[in-house]
Motif scaffolding. Structure first.
Motif, PDB file in Angstrom:
ATOM      1  N   ASP A   1     -21.869 146.103 -52.472  1.00  0.00           N
ATOM      2  CA  ASP A   1     -20.694 146.633 -51.785  1.00  0.00           C
ATOM      3  C   ASP A   1     -20.871 148.105 -51.411  1.00  0.00           C
ATOM      4  N   ARG A   2     -22.126 148.567 -51.456  1.00  0.00           N
ATOM      5  CA  ARG A   2     -22.358 149.991 -51.213  1.00  0.00           C
ATOM      6  C   ARG A   2     -22.397 150.325 -49.727  1.00  0.00           C
ATOM      7  N   LEU A   3     -22.804 149.377 -48.903  1.00  0.00           N
ATOM      8  CA  LEU A   3     -22.855 149.600 -47.457  1.00  0.00           C
ATOM      9  C   LEU A   3     -22.590 148.262 -46.784  1.00  0.00           C
ATOM     10  N   CYS A   4     -21.726 148.264 -45.799  1.00  0.00           N
ATOM     11  CA  CYS A   4     -21.439 147.004 -45.099  1.00  0.00           C
ATOM     12  C   CYS A   4     -21.581 147.213 -43.600  1.00  0.00           C
ATOM     13  N   LYS A   5     -21.604 146.098 -42.884  1.00  0.00           N
ATOM     14  CA  LYS A   5     -21.863 146.193 -41.449  1.00  0.00           C
ATOM     15  C   LYS A   5     -20.795 146.995 -40.726  1.00  0.00           C
ATOM     16  N   GLU A   6     -19.577 147.025 -41.276  1.00  0.00           N
ATOM     17  CA  GLU A   6     -18.518 147.810 -40.637  1.00  0.00           C
ATOM     18  C   GLU A   6     -18.857 149.309 -40.608  1.00  0.00           C
ATOM     19  N   ASP A   7     -19.779 149.707 -41.453  1.00  0.00           N
ATOM     20  CA  ASP A   7     -20.175 151.126 -41.505  1.00  0.00           C
ATOM     21  C   ASP A   7     -21.453 151.387 -40.701  1.00  0.00           C
ATOM     22  N   ALA A   8     -21.939 150.384 -40.012  1.00  0.00           N
ATOM     23  CA  ALA A   8     -23.283 150.521 -39.441  1.00  0.00           C
ATOM     24  C   ALA A   8     -23.287 150.314 -37.924  1.00  0.00           C
ATOM     25  N   GLY A   9     -22.222 150.775 -37.257  1.00  0.00           N
ATOM     26  CA  GLY A   9     -22.180 150.653 -35.802  1.00  0.00           C
ATOM     27  C   GLY A   9     -23.203 151.548 -35.125  1.00  0.00           C
ATOM     28  N   LEU A  10     -23.438 151.252 -33.852  1.00  0.00           N
ATOM     29  CA  LEU A  10     -24.335 152.099 -33.063  1.00  0.00           C
ATOM     30  C   LEU A  10     -23.667 153.444 -32.795  1.00  0.00           C
ATOM     31  N   ARG A  11     -24.462 154.396 -32.383  1.00  0.00           N
ATOM     32  CA  ARG A  11     -23.929 155.705 -31.967  1.00  0.00           C
ATOM     33  C   ARG A  11     -23.472 155.557 -30.525  1.00  0.00           C
ATOM     34  N   ARG A  12     -22.119 155.623 -30.322  1.00  0.00           N
ATOM     35  CA  ARG A  12     -21.598 155.501 -28.954  1.00  0.00           C
ATOM     36  C   ARG A  12     -21.725 156.838 -28.241  1.00  0.00           C
ATOM     37  N   LEU A  13     -21.822 156.775 -26.922  1.00  0.00           N
ATOM     38  CA  LEU A  13     -21.971 157.991 -26.121  1.00  0.00           C
ATOM     39  C   LEU A  13     -20.898 158.020 -25.049  1.00  0.00           C
ATOM     40  N   ARG A  14     -20.519 159.213 -24.653  1.00  0.00           N
ATOM     41  CA  ARG A  14     -19.598 159.373 -23.525  1.00  0.00           C
ATOM     42  C   ARG A  14     -20.202 158.713 -22.295  1.00  0.00           C
ATOM     43  N   CYS A  15     -19.447 157.887 -21.622  1.00  0.00           N
ATOM     44  CA  CYS A  15     -19.988 157.131 -20.483  1.00  0.00           C
ATOM     45  C   CYS A  15     -18.880 156.871 -19.480  1.00  0.00           C
ATOM     46  N   GLU A  16     -19.155 157.168 -18.221  1.00  0.00           N
ATOM     47  CA  GLU A  16     -18.196 156.868 -17.150  1.00  0.00           C
ATOM     48  C   GLU A  16     -18.936 156.336 -15.931  1.00  0.00           C
ATOM     49  N   VAL A  17     -18.296 155.412 -15.235  1.00  0.00           N
ATOM     50  CA  VAL A  17     -18.821 154.926 -13.955  1.00  0.00           C
ATOM     51  C   VAL A  17     -18.034 155.640 -12.861  1.00  0.00           C
ATOM     52  N   LYS A  18     -18.731 156.420 -12.044  1.00  0.00           N
ATOM     53  CA  LYS A  18     -18.006 157.294 -11.117  1.00  0.00           C
ATOM     54  C   LYS A  18     -18.894 157.735  -9.962  1.00  0.00           C
ATOM     55  N   PHE A  19     -18.265 158.232  -8.930  1.00  0.00           N
ATOM     56  CA  PHE A  19     -18.943 158.782  -7.758  1.00  0.00           C
ATOM     57  C   PHE A  19     -19.904 157.755  -7.158  1.00  0.00           C
ATOM     58  N   GLY A  20     -19.353 156.709  -6.602  1.00  0.00           N
ATOM     59  CA  GLY A  20     -20.159 155.692  -5.947  1.00  0.00           C
ATOM     60  C   GLY A  20     -20.738 154.660  -6.895  1.00  0.00           C
ATOM     61  N   GLY A  21     -20.234 154.612  -8.126  1.00  0.00           N
ATOM     62  CA  GLY A  21     -20.691 153.569  -9.055  1.00  0.00           C
ATOM     63  C   GLY A  21     -21.864 153.980  -9.924  1.00  0.00           C
ATOM     64  N   PHE A  22     -22.178 155.268  -9.960  1.00  0.00           N
ATOM     65  CA  PHE A  22     -23.247 155.703 -10.867  1.00  0.00           C
ATOM     66  C   PHE A  22     -22.723 155.745 -12.300  1.00  0.00           C
ATOM     67  N   VAL A  23     -23.630 155.485 -13.235  1.00  0.00           N
ATOM     68  CA  VAL A  23     -23.275 155.474 -14.652  1.00  0.00           C
ATOM     69  C   VAL A  23     -23.679 156.824 -15.238  1.00  0.00           C
ATOM     70  N   TRP A  24     -22.666 157.592 -15.641  1.00  0.00           N
ATOM     71  CA  TRP A  24     -22.874 158.957 -16.138  1.00  0.00           C
ATOM     72  C   TRP A  24     -22.728 158.955 -17.648  1.00  0.00           C
ATOM     73  N   VAL A  25     -23.663 159.615 -18.317  1.00  0.00           N
ATOM     74  CA  VAL A  25     -23.650 159.656 -19.772  1.00  0.00           C
ATOM     75  C   VAL A  25     -23.779 161.116 -20.211  1.00  0.00           C
ATOM     76  N   ASN A  26     -23.067 161.442 -21.279  1.00  0.00           N
ATOM     77  CA  ASN A  26     -23.169 162.781 -21.861  1.00  0.00           C
ATOM     78  C   ASN A  26     -23.444 162.628 -23.346  1.00  0.00           C
ATOM     79  N   LEU A  27     -24.518 163.237 -23.835  1.00  0.00           N
ATOM     80  CA  LEU A  27     -24.866 163.122 -25.257  1.00  0.00           C
ATOM     81  C   LEU A  27     -23.897 163.897 -26.139  1.00  0.00           C
ATOM     82  N   ASP A  28     -23.159 164.811 -25.524  1.00  0.00           N
ATOM     83  CA  ASP A  28     -22.225 165.644 -26.287  1.00  0.00           C
ATOM     84  C   ASP A  28     -20.900 164.891 -26.427  1.00  0.00           C
ATOM     85  N   ASP A  29     -20.464 164.662 -27.669  1.00  0.00           N
ATOM     86  CA  ASP A  29     -19.177 163.997 -27.881  1.00  0.00           C
ATOM     87  C   ASP A  29     -18.010 164.809 -27.340  1.00  0.00           C
ATOM     88  N   ASN A  30     -18.191 166.115 -27.305  1.00  0.00           N
ATOM     89  CA  ASN A  30     -17.131 167.010 -26.835  1.00  0.00           C
ATOM     90  C   ASN A  30     -17.675 167.898 -25.722  1.00  0.00           C
TER      91      ASN A  30
END
Lengths: 420, 165
Positions: A140-169
């Motif tokens: 019970d020390r670690l479960c899958k609920e604690d092991a999600g991927l690292r999500r990144l800022r992501c938007e589809v914009k300006f003609g459908g390009f996929v924009w990503v920012n590594l900075d959470d803020n």
């Protein structure tokens, strides 16, 4: 002036600050590493186009600043981005450039992002949904609920390009970052879905900024046959550069007379929506992304810096998703006759920046690189580069013409005026 | 196969190899001399990145004539290309009036310019890998190109090229 001795060669070029840069900004390893950390890991980067992952469970992989990224389209049709790194032991989860998770992989189930190494599985939202022998190993020390991927800022914009920012803020949102320069293209590229029809990449031994510089100045027209022989006319020379905040530049439009270009045809019939026939807009986004709408085809260049003297440039061509096969073929021809890897101009542009890269290897003597042409912001004015390096100086806290010194804002009358 | 198929296949092979030598030697007129007036040329590739068949360059005979005529007016990488072509299959139609062929090629760039000619010149680097998919018209004991599709595996093309492949 005759050829100069070393002292003369190294001297201040006699231009105003901001009108030249020190070549170390193109060759210094420490400056490069600072750029990756201080710029590329903090800005919005267009990584691909939504048409490259058209169906639910499609994915595309890419990277920013050496960090591997996976972009997925979920069953809810949302495009999301994650670090392509397994939270277990750091394995690169997906190794292919693109594909679909609809079918199962050798280590995992359909509709799952599976790390092949130890079969940990994730859904399209990045939730960890399976840890192999979870209870046996972690109790019970670690479960899958604690092991999600690292999500990144992501938007589809300006003609459908996929924009990503590594900075959470991020310092600012994507709309505020690039909305104003894209205003000139918005009704053309947002009127209906676009689709990528062309992709190739170049890895060139040069600094990434030298490619962006080339995209920011049209003075290199003299390198291209059609431009220097038949392209110059009053309307062309009146074409203006407009500087926008955040280091971006827009090159204003004019009407291209393709009948003057041997082997070319008018692009009027297939102009993008709401774009007058044969018009040509270009958006240069800091720190190295270019969107170039030349009547019937949209070109996009994305740089991935690999070192102070190495860059990958990805080239895309886009048309309208609803194109008939005949229309698409025509757009492809229009795009590739000039911008394709076997076209007339791109080869020369790449030779140009490769040649600059040769003279600016790490360890070569610093020298002055001039950005001082003033022609009332018109096509051969180097305002685009001056504006870019002001922004670069702010992000890096370095003076572009003396990068050992901290950035200092130029006098208002000397600084590039930003479009309102 | 037609009773003359073996001879026709030999003529097709010979034409493919002559085209290879003409292209290597940048004898563009000699190369076009091996092509019919209705000749169509295309450089294509499949991109797994965008999951699309792509056409990097295409044109008819007239387009190719214009392309090669303008070559001296362009700035270009001077490093010559050397093609290693192997004809894999030749299929001659029953009436022996046309044929198709598939050849594998590897193209090396013998560096002249390179990144720094002082360092790089004289070295041969792998430039392109792919297959020629050719269609021929057979007439009077000769084979002439009606169509050539240069299907390349590369999507990383670095500086690219102005020259027919």
């Amino acid at each position: 002036m005759p050829a100069r001795n070393h002292t003369q060669w190294k001297a201040n070029p006699g231009l105003e600050p901001g009108e030249w840069v020190d070549s170390r900004v193109y060759s210094d390893q420490t400056i490069f590493e600072n750029e990756v950390d201080q710029i590329f890991k903090r800005v919005w980067v267009p990584l691909c186009h939504e048409s490259e992952l058209p169906k639910p469970y499609d994915f595309r992989t890419a990277s920013i600043g050496g960090e591997p990224i996976i972009i997925t389209r979920g069953p809810d049709n949302e495009v999301r981005a994650f670090l392509n790194v397994c939270p277990h032991r750091g394995m690169l989860i997906e190794r292919r450039p693109s594909g679909s998770f609809l079918e199962g992989q050798p280590s995992g189930n359909p509709k799952r992002i599976t790390c092949m190494f130890h079969a940990w599985q994730f859904d399209m939202k990045g939730n960890c949904v399976y840890v192999a022998r979870e209870k046996e190993g972690y109790q019970d020390r670690l479960c899958k609920e604690d092991a999600g991927l690292r999500r990144l800022r992501c938007e589809v914009k300006f003609g459908g390009f996929v924009w990503v920012n590594l900075d959470d803020n991020p310092k600012i949102g994507l709309e505020e970052w690039a909305g104003e320069p894209f205003q000139c293209l918005r009704e053309n590229i947002d009127a209906e879905p676009l689709e990528v029809f062309h992709y190739h990449k170049a890895i060139i031994d040069t600094n990434y900024k030298l490619w962006h510089d080339t995209n920011s100045e049209f003075y290199h027209d003299f390198m291209h046959y059609h431009n220097r022989v038949t392209g110059f006319n009053d309307a062309y020379f009146a074409r203006k550069n407009f500087a926008f905040k955040n280091g971006h530049v827009v090159v204003g439009t004019f009407e291209v007379n393709y009948e003057n270009y041997e082997g070319f045809e008018s692009r009027g019939e297939l102009s993008f929506p709401h774009l007058p026939p044969n018009q040509w807009y270009m958006v240069d986004l800091f720190p190295g992304f270019n969107f170039n709408l030349r009547g019937s085809a949209l070109r996009c260049d994305i740089v991935t810096p690999l070192g102070p003297d190495k860059v990958m440039i990805e080239f895309r061509g886009l048309g309208l998703k609803r194109d008939t096969p005949e229309e698409r073929q025509t757009r492809i021809n229009h795009h590739n006759s000039i911008w394709g890897p076997f076209g007339r101009n791109l080869h020369e542009d790449l030779i140009g920046v490769a040649g600059q890269g040769t003279t600016m290897r790490p360890g070569t003597e610093p020298r002055n690189i001039l950005h001082g042409r003033h022609e009332n912001q018109t096509i051969h004015d180097e305002i685009g580069m001056r504006h870019y390096y002001d922004e670069w100086g702010r992000w890096m806290n370095r003076l572009p013409n003396n990068p050992d010194q901290p950035w200092q804002e130029r006098n208002k009358e000397d600084a590039v005026a930003v479009a309102e | 196969m037609h009773k003359n198929g073996a001879d026709a296949a030999s003529v097709v092979r010979d034409t493919i190899y002559r085209a290879t030598m003409a292209l290597d030697d940048q004898k563009w007129e000699d190369w076009l001399g091996l092509c019919e007036p209705e000749f169509h040329y295309a450089i294509t590739a499949f991109s797994p990145e965008i999951n699309k068949d792509m056409i990097y360059l295409q044109g008819g005979r007239k387009d190719m004539e214009t392309l090669v005529r303008l070559l001296p007016k362009h700035n270009t990488d001077h490093s010559p290309l050397r093609r290693h072509t192997s004809v894999y299959t030749v299929d001659v139609d029953d009436d022996a009036k046309s044929a198709t062929a598939v050849s594998s090629f590897v193209i090396y760039q013998n560096m002249l310019d390179g990144v720094n000619s002082h360092i790089d010149s004289g070295e041969s680097r792998l430039f392109l890998v792919g297959k020629y998919h050719d269609t021929f018209k057979l007439e009077n004991g000769k084979a002439k190109f009606v169509k050539r599709e240069v299907r390349i595996d590369n999507r990383r093309l670095d500086k690219g090229s102005h020259w027919p492949i």
